[in-house]
Scaffold this active site. Sequence first.
Site, PDB file in Angstrom:
ATOM      1  N   ARG A   1      10.526  20.923 -11.168  1.00 54.19           N
ATOM      2  CA  ARG A   1       9.898  19.600 -11.261  1.00 54.19           C
ATOM      3  C   ARG A   1       8.887  19.628 -12.400  1.00 54.19           C
ATOM      4  NH1 ARG A   1       9.925  16.561  -6.414  1.00 54.19           N
ATOM      5  NH2 ARG A   1       8.823  14.977  -7.607  1.00 54.19           N
TER       6      ARG A   1
ATOM      7  N   PRO B   1      -3.139   3.827   4.562  1.00 54.45           N
ATOM      8  CA  PRO B   1      -3.151   4.863   5.600  1.00 54.45           C
ATOM      9  C   PRO B   1      -2.183   5.991   5.253  1.00 54.45           C
ATOM     10  CG  PRO B   1      -3.067   2.691   6.592  1.00 54.45           C
ATOM     11  CD  PRO B   1      -2.859   2.504   5.126  1.00 54.45           C
ATOM     12  N   GLU B   2      -2.673   7.230   5.323  1.00 56.54           N
ATOM     13  CA  GLU B   2      -1.853   8.396   5.047  1.00 56.54           C
ATOM     14  C   GLU B   2      -1.634   9.146   6.357  1.00 56.54           C
ATOM     15  OE1 GLU B   2      -3.395  10.556   1.636  1.00 56.54           O
ATOM     16  OE2 GLU B   2      -4.200   8.723   0.773  1.00 56.54           O
TER      17      GLU B   2
ATOM     18  N   HIS C   1      -5.377 -12.913   9.601  1.00 50.69           N
ATOM     19  CA  HIS C   1      -4.506 -11.856   9.094  1.00 50.69           C
ATOM     20  C   HIS C   1      -3.637 -11.225  10.180  1.00 50.69           C
ATOM     21  CE1 HIS C   1      -6.640 -12.302   5.382  1.00 50.69           C
ATOM     22  NE2 HIS C   1      -7.785 -11.915   5.913  1.00 50.69           N
TER      23      HIS C   1
ATOM     24  N   ARG D   1      -2.747  -7.618   3.185  1.00 50.87           N
ATOM     25  CA  ARG D   1      -1.878  -7.707   2.014  1.00 50.87           C
ATOM     26  C   ARG D   1      -0.426  -8.028   2.364  1.00 50.87           C
ATOM     27  NH1 ARG D   1      -4.009  -4.946  -2.440  1.00 50.87           N
ATOM     28  NH2 ARG D   1      -2.220  -5.811  -3.573  1.00 50.87           N
TER      29      ARG D   1
END
Length: 298
Positions: free
Chosen positions: A154, A2-3, A93, A112
């Site tokens: 950078r 998820p972002e 889960h 996970r």
Amino acid sequence: MPELPEVETVRARLEPVLTGRRFERVEIHDPRLVRPYEPAEVAAELEGERVAAVERRGKYLIFRFESGRVLLIHLRMTGSLRHTSGDLAEDPHRRAVVRLDNGSDVAYRDVRRFGTWLLLEPGELEPYLGARVGEEPLDALFTAARLGERLARRRAPIKSALLDQRTLAGMGNIYVDEALWRAKIHPLRAAESLDRNELRRLHKAVRAALEAGIARQGSTLRDYALPDGDSGSMQHEFKVYGREGEPCDRCGTPISKTRVAGRGTWFCSTCQPAQARNAQAASSSSRPPSRSRRQSSV
């Protein structure tokens, strides 16, 4: 994983059902969720807390309590939160359950088991986040100039720089690829090589990619789901992510795939040239004239 758009969608869905509610009972079934602290101790500390606000910072969910304490949740790769007023179905889960004072439940599941819950005392949140996340890309204070400052000196590929949460909070593999396509910037370009016009395009593209994701309630590829169980639809709108070999929506060139910072990376080799065209032109014009040209000009 998820972002920002997915976490913001979860936040927006949970805010009306959590704000003002008290944590009546908390069960933490997986010790990895709160380590190094004991699950029973964390659960006991959370019981009785009343939610004052549900916020987001980068990929973090923030449950602010009236006491001044904060529960900071990071969903990591496969974490999700479900809110239900009915009986919870069996789920191998499921890692934690919060019973609210109105009888409904918020269940946390994580296949996970990389997600984390962290209970912070008053005054601890800002120092904690300040050391881990950078600019909020949808904040009004986030400008192309500020982006340029973050990327200056950078040498890393621009994709790597954008994935660094200390550069921009909440960006991940999906929305970085989508933003770079919108900005017509190759993911392997050195971050410091972007000129002012490219920075403006990238700034605009980052916001557009994230706003599109939020409008479509995130991307459901495998585990991500909204708190009511619905799926997001952004996965049907991807321009490059996961589309290797398919035609670019802009020019028709088959989408290419490479790896950057160990992450699968999709881009259009025509729309996103490996070297900026204006940089090539500048390089060409700065070269010394050939011997024949020098002789003819004398």
